[in-house]
Design a protein around this motif. Structure first.
Motif, mmCIF file in Angstrom:
data_model
loop_
_atom_site.group_PDB
_atom_site.id
_atom_site.type_symbol
_atom_site.label_atom_id
_atom_site.label_comp_id
_atom_site.label_asym_id
_atom_site.label_seq_id
_atom_site.Cartn_x
_atom_site.Cartn_y
_atom_site.Cartn_z
ATOM 1 N N ILE A 90 1.147 -1.544 0.104
ATOM 2 C CA ILE A 90 -0.094 -0.571 -0.278
ATOM 3 C C ILE A 90 0.722 0.956 0.386
ATOM 4 C CG2 ILE A 90 -1.765 1.647 1.576
ATOM 5 C CD1 ILE A 90 -2.649 -1.364 -0.231
ATOM 6 N N SER A 91 0.376 2.455 -0.395
ATOM 7 C CA SER A 91 1.307 3.637 -0.728
ATOM 8 C C SER A 91 0.671 4.508 -0.252
ATOM 9 C CB SER A 91 1.627 4.441 -2.060
ATOM 10 O OG SER A 91 -0.251 4.441 -2.621
ATOM 11 N N ASP A 92 1.967 5.060 0.346
ATOM 12 C CA ASP A 92 1.262 6.429 1.683
ATOM 13 C C ASP A 92 0.177 7.085 1.713
ATOM 14 O OD1 ASP A 92 2.137 7.637 -0.694
ATOM 15 O OD2 ASP A 92 3.921 9.088 0.669
ATOM 16 N N LYS A 93 -0.777 6.979 0.262
ATOM 17 C CA LYS A 93 -2.021 7.444 -0.063
ATOM 18 C C LYS A 93 -2.851 6.794 0.323
ATOM 19 C CE LYS A 93 -0.158 11.316 -2.188
ATOM 20 N NZ LYS A 93 0.965 11.471 -1.609
ATOM 21 N N GLY A 94 -2.675 5.310 0.726
ATOM 22 C CA GLY A 94 -3.240 4.203 0.941
ATOM 23 C C GLY A 94 -4.499 3.208 -0.615
ATOM 24 N N ALA A 95 -3.505 3.489 -1.377
ATOM 25 C CA ALA A 95 -3.656 3.445 -2.939
ATOM 26 C C ALA A 95 -2.905 1.679 -2.708
ATOM 27 C CB ALA A 95 -4.038 3.603 -4.226
ATOM 28 N N LEU A 96 -2.866 0.961 -3.654
ATOM 29 C CA LEU A 96 -1.762 -0.265 -4.075
ATOM 30 C C LEU A 96 -1.156 0.448 -4.494
ATOM 31 C CD1 LEU A 96 -4.133 -3.055 -5.559
ATOM 32 C CD2 LEU A 96 -2.569 -3.505 -3.424
ATOM 33 N N LYS A 97 0.183 0.241 -4.740
ATOM 34 C CA LYS A 97 1.354 1.080 -4.904
ATOM 35 C C LYS A 97 1.364 0.356 -6.217
ATOM 36 C CE LYS A 97 6.347 0.628 -4.308
ATOM 37 N NZ LYS A 97 7.142 0.589 -3.078
ATOM 38 N N ASN A 98 1.018 -0.435 -6.613
ATOM 39 C CA ASN A 98 1.162 -1.103 -8.053
ATOM 40 C C ASN A 98 -0.189 -1.200 -8.821
ATOM 41 O OD1 ASN A 98 4.167 -1.575 -7.851
ATOM 42 N ND2 ASN A 98 3.867 -3.715 -7.129
ATOM 43 N N GLU A 99 -0.632 -0.566 -8.724
ATOM 44 C CA GLU A 99 -2.271 0.273 -9.534
ATOM 45 C C GLU A 99 -2.731 0.044 -10.624
ATOM 46 O OE1 GLU A 99 -3.667 4.353 -7.820
ATOM 47 O OE2 GLU A 99 -4.724 2.625 -7.298
ATOM 48 N N LEU A 100 -1.079 0.792 -11.297
ATOM 49 C CA LEU A 100 -1.190 1.040 -12.322
ATOM 50 C C LEU A 100 -0.989 -0.295 -13.508
ATOM 51 C CD1 LEU A 100 -1.173 2.849 -14.519
ATOM 52 C CD2 LEU A 100 0.575 3.801 -14.097
ATOM 53 N N ILE A 101 0.160 -0.890 -13.066
ATOM 54 C CA ILE A 101 0.391 -2.236 -13.519
ATOM 55 C C ILE A 101 -0.736 -3.429 -13.502
ATOM 56 C CG2 ILE A 101 1.771 -4.480 -12.926
ATOM 57 C CD1 ILE A 101 3.963 -2.754 -11.876
ATOM 58 N N TYR A 102 -1.784 -3.560 -12.126
ATOM 59 C CA TYR A 102 -3.018 -3.851 -12.041
ATOM 60 C C TYR A 102 -3.745 -3.299 -13.396
ATOM 61 C CZ TYR A 102 -0.668 -5.336 -8.208
ATOM 62 O OH TYR A 102 0.419 -6.245 -7.081
ATOM 63 N N PHE A 103 -3.331 -2.207 -13.790
ATOM 64 C CA PHE A 103 -4.556 -1.304 -14.668
ATOM 65 C C PHE A 103 -4.176 -2.178 -15.734
ATOM 66 C CE2 PHE A 103 -5.277 1.878 -18.044
ATOM 67 C CZ PHE A 103 -6.764 1.976 -17.898
ATOM 68 N N TYR A 104 -3.015 -2.162 -16.131
ATOM 69 C CA TYR A 104 -2.714 -2.651 -17.544
ATOM 70 C C TYR A 104 -3.023 -4.299 -17.355
ATOM 71 C CZ TYR A 104 0.161 1.831 -18.241
ATOM 72 O OH TYR A 104 0.508 3.056 -18.743
ATOM 73 N N THR A 105 -2.681 -4.818 -16.368
ATOM 74 C CA THR A 105 -2.387 -6.468 -16.840
ATOM 75 C C THR A 105 -4.405 -7.287 -16.886
ATOM 76 O OG1 THR A 105 -0.958 -6.183 -14.902
ATOM 77 C CG2 THR A 105 -2.154 -8.321 -15.249
ATOM 78 N N PHE A 106 -5.155 -6.243 -15.689
ATOM 79 C CA PHE A 106 -6.832 -6.869 -16.116
ATOM 80 C C PHE A 106 -7.655 -5.567 -17.126
ATOM 81 C CE2 PHE A 106 -5.171 -7.965 -11.768
ATOM 82 C CZ PHE A 106 -5.339 -9.087 -12.395
ATOM 83 N N GLY A 107 -6.299 -5.086 -17.706
ATOM 84 C CA GLY A 107 -7.702 -4.301 -18.912
ATOM 85 C C GLY A 107 -7.548 -5.278 -20.102
ATOM 86 N N SER A 108 -5.950 -5.968 -19.976
ATOM 87 C CA SER A 108 -5.234 -6.701 -20.953
ATOM 88 C C SER A 108 -6.573 -7.773 -20.696
ATOM 89 C CB SER A 108 -3.902 -6.722 -20.996
ATOM 90 O OG SER A 108 -3.767 -7.637 -20.210
ATOM 91 N N VAL A 109 -6.921 -8.439 -19.763
ATOM 92 C CA VAL A 109 -7.132 -10.084 -19.434
ATOM 93 C C VAL A 109 -8.866 -9.342 -20.522
ATOM 94 C CG1 VAL A 109 -8.783 -11.077 -18.401
ATOM 95 C CG2 VAL A 109 -6.205 -10.648 -17.785
ATOM 96 N N ALA A 110 -9.757 -7.567 -19.958
ATOM 97 C CA ALA A 110 -11.161 -8.095 -20.288
ATOM 98 C C ALA A 110 -11.127 -7.672 -21.794
ATOM 99 C CB ALA A 110 -11.367 -6.193 -19.665
ATOM 100 N N LEU A 111 -10.022 -7.439 -22.659
ATOM 101 C CA LEU A 111 -10.070 -7.132 -24.099
ATOM 102 C C LEU A 111 -9.985 -8.972 -24.371
ATOM 103 C CD1 LEU A 111 -7.690 -4.359 -24.633
ATOM 104 C CD2 LEU A 111 -10.354 -4.254 -24.945
ATOM 105 N N PHE A 112 -9.138 -9.653 -23.674
ATOM 106 C CA PHE A 112 -8.636 -10.857 -24.182
ATOM 107 C C PHE A 112 -10.290 -11.724 -24.284
ATOM 108 C CE2 PHE A 112 -8.415 -15.238 -23.653
ATOM 109 C CZ PHE A 112 -8.307 -15.745 -24.309
ATOM 110 N N PHE A 113 -10.853 -11.212 -23.302
ATOM 111 C CA PHE A 113 -12.578 -11.870 -23.299
ATOM 112 C C PHE A 113 -13.291 -11.353 -24.410
ATOM 113 C CE2 PHE A 113 -10.636 -13.649 -18.771
ATOM 114 C CZ PHE A 113 -10.787 -15.105 -19.656
ATOM 115 N N THR A 114 -12.898 -9.626 -24.013
ATOM 116 C CA THR A 114 -14.092 -9.427 -24.992
ATOM 117 C C THR A 114 -13.920 -9.372 -26.692
ATOM 118 O OG1 THR A 114 -13.292 -7.118 -24.980
ATOM 119 C CG2 THR A 114 -15.053 -7.807 -23.467
ATOM 120 N N GLY A 115 -12.513 -9.420 -27.138
ATOM 121 C CA GLY A 115 -11.943 -8.849 -28.136
ATOM 122 C C GLY A 115 -12.674 -8.018 -28.469
ATOM 123 N N GLY A 116 -11.680 -7.530 -29.728
ATOM 124 C CA GLY A 116 -11.548 -6.062 -30.424
ATOM 125 C C GLY A 116 -13.289 -4.109 -30.510
ATOM 126 N N GLY A 117 -13.706 -5.410 -30.348
ATOM 127 C CA GLY A 117 -15.132 -5.372 -30.815
ATOM 128 C C GLY A 117 -15.443 -4.272 -32.456
#
Length: 132
Positions: free
Chosen positions: A94-121
């Protein structure tokens, strides 16, 4: 208001992959630190060039909508590699602001998971392949 899932997928593709391109372009010709990290973990240095697949090639494919699901899979696997190689000691920190320290990395990671399941549209250049 009428739902437009395809427009939402286009925006997701542009944001997730577009933001990652900045990381990739910053590493062009500057991967010595990655090579050192790999060798110190007993991995071959040539694997450092995988950063270009994860941070430049796959994001470009995702943005234009070419084999979006396949590019998202490559992106996801590269992100897992980054998490466990470069951030293994602070995966849930957890960062000093109370958020996950690596939240941007998780955004990229799970954004790619969402696109894997949906495709590009429908706003993609490739639509008919199983990997679209």
């Amino acid at each position: 208001m009428k739902k437009n899932t395809d427009l939402g997928l286009l925006i997701l593709r542009i944001i997730v992959a577009g933001l990652m391109l900045f990381h990739g372009f910053a590493k062009l010709g500057h991967i010595d630190g990655i090579k050192n990290m790999l060798s110190s973990n007993g991995l071959p240095e040539f694997m450092a060039y995988g950063v270009y697949i994860t941070e430049i090639i796959a994001p470009i494919f995702i943005i234009i909508g070419y084999r979006t699901r396949l590019a998202s899979l490559a992106f996801f696997l590269g992100m897992l590699f980054i998490i466990f190689l470069a951030h293994a000691n602070d995966i849930f920190s957890i960062s000093d602001k109370g958020a996950l320290k690596n939240e941007l990395i998780y955004f990229y990671t799970f954004g790619s998971v969402a696109l894997f399941f949906t495709g590009g549209g429908k706003y993609a250049i490739s639509l008919k392949n199983i990997w679209d």
